[in-house]
Design a protein around this motif. Structure first.
Motif, short mmCIF file in Angstrom:
data_model
loop_
_atom_site.label_atom_id
_atom_site.label_comp_id
_atom_site.label_asym_id
_atom_site.label_seq_id
_atom_site.Cartn_x
_atom_site.Cartn_y
_atom_site.Cartn_z
N ASN A 145 64.33 33.04 34.66
CA ASN A 145 63.51 31.85 34.83
C ASN A 145 64.08 30.68 34.03
O ASN A 145 64.58 30.87 32.91
CB ASN A 145 62.07 32.11 34.36
N ARG A 146 63.97 29.50 34.59
CA ARG A 146 64.39 28.30 33.87
C ARG A 146 63.28 27.87 32.92
O ARG A 146 62.09 28.00 33.22
CB ARG A 146 64.70 27.18 34.85
N ALA A 206 67.27 28.82 25.67
CA ALA A 206 67.83 28.14 26.83
C ALA A 206 69.30 28.48 27.02
O ALA A 206 69.78 28.62 28.15
CB ALA A 206 67.66 26.63 26.69
N SER A 245 71.50 32.58 35.13
CA SER A 245 70.99 32.01 36.38
C SER A 245 69.97 32.92 37.05
O SER A 245 69.16 32.46 37.86
CB SER A 245 72.15 31.74 37.34
N ARG A 258 69.72 32.27 28.44
CA ARG A 258 69.25 32.63 29.77
C ARG A 258 70.34 32.43 30.82
O ARG A 258 71.09 31.45 30.79
CB ARG A 258 68.01 31.82 30.14
N GLU A 284 61.19 25.16 31.66
CA GLU A 284 60.79 23.85 32.12
C GLU A 284 59.49 23.43 31.46
O GLU A 284 58.71 24.27 31.00
CB GLU A 284 60.63 23.85 33.65
#
Length: 272
Positions: free
Chosen positions: A136-137, A128, A133, A131, A139
């Motif tokens: 991919n986030r 996390a 912007s 990574r 989630e």
């Protein structure tokens, strides 16, 4: 006047066929160059995707030009058959991988984060923070995504081994070493009092070297050890089945490694 018309006619025909060949050749060279550059870390992944789009457009235009040149050849007997044939064939070769990807998108589920435990996936804490912007986030999968994974990839399941945590960790480390993944969070050298060991790594696809974050969770369950795994793509809304294939391949190799080390290995599917 007739001689002038004939020469003009031949120039137009040769130009269409020649453009097809030249454009297809440039697309092929650009494709090889950008793939090698991305594999060596010389091309940013976002820029890499843009260049791939340009390659596909160039190959498509080359194919259209070869079709136009062929129509001139068929209707008026113009020259340039060798160039248009070469351009068409090379354009098809360049477009073949894009066609295969389109087929995968149409037939495989649109998922990008796969885990053997859909209700409580192994944490990707370090990933996390790595990574950007443009990626991919990370989630929590939705209920629909969890159901889709369960239906599409029933073989993506955790493993229970009748071995101690230390023994399983040793086998996992051996398999990781053979994979060649970049270890981001190595296993702790000591202090396993919590009964859980977590490892994070970065894996890349074989040809395009696209990165995915991988987490492996080993939990001491008394007389056995349970292993869960997660793989999440950094780019793209569709992983083309890569994450599920990575997990099943790794766990299959882990089964074999533990079988070789301990003589036996048992597996179990976690509750979904």
């Amino acid at each position: 006047m007739a001689e002038f018309q004939t020469r003009y006619h031949e120039v137009r025909t040769t130009r269409s066929a020649g453009l097809s060949r030249g454009m297809a050749s440039f697309a092929a060279v650009l494709l090889v160059t950008v793939v090698l550059g991305h594999r060596r870390g010389l091309v940013d992944t976002t820029a890499f995707f843009w260049v791939l789009g340009i390659v596909a457009l160039l190959a498509a235009f080359a194919l259209l030009l070869s079709g136009f040149a062929f129509s001139r050849l068929w209707k008026f007997g113009d020259r340039g058959g060798h160039d248009l044939t070469f351009g068409a064939l090379l354009a098809l070769v360049v477009l073949a991988p894009f066609g295969f990807v389109a087929y995968q998108i149409a037939t495989l589920p649109m998922l990008r984060d796969i885990s053997t435990d859909v209700d409580d996936p192994p944490a990707l804490t370090a990933a996390a923070s790595l990574r950007t912007s443009a990626m991919n986030r990370l989630e929590i999968p939705t209920a629909g995504e969890r159901t889709l994974q369960t239906q599409s990839y029933p073989l993506v399941a955790g493993r229970r081994y009748d071995l101690s945590l230390d023994q399983v960790l040793q086998s996992v480390s051996a398999v990781l070493a053979r994979q060649g993944w970049e270890i981001v969070v190595p296993p702790p050298a000591a202090d396993k009092a919590t009964g859980e060991v977590d490892i994070e790594a970065v894996a890349r696809t074989f040809i395009l070297a696209l990165p995915s974050d991988v987490a492996i969770r080993m939990v001491d369950d008394g007389d056995s050890t349970f292993v869960d795994m997660r793989s999440a793509s950094r780019y793209g809304r569709h992983d083309l089945g890569e994450n599920a294939a990575r997990i099943t391949a790794f766990l299959a190799e882990l089964d074999q490694e533990i079988a070789n080390q301990a003589g036996t290995a048992t597996t179990a599917t976690p509750e979904q």
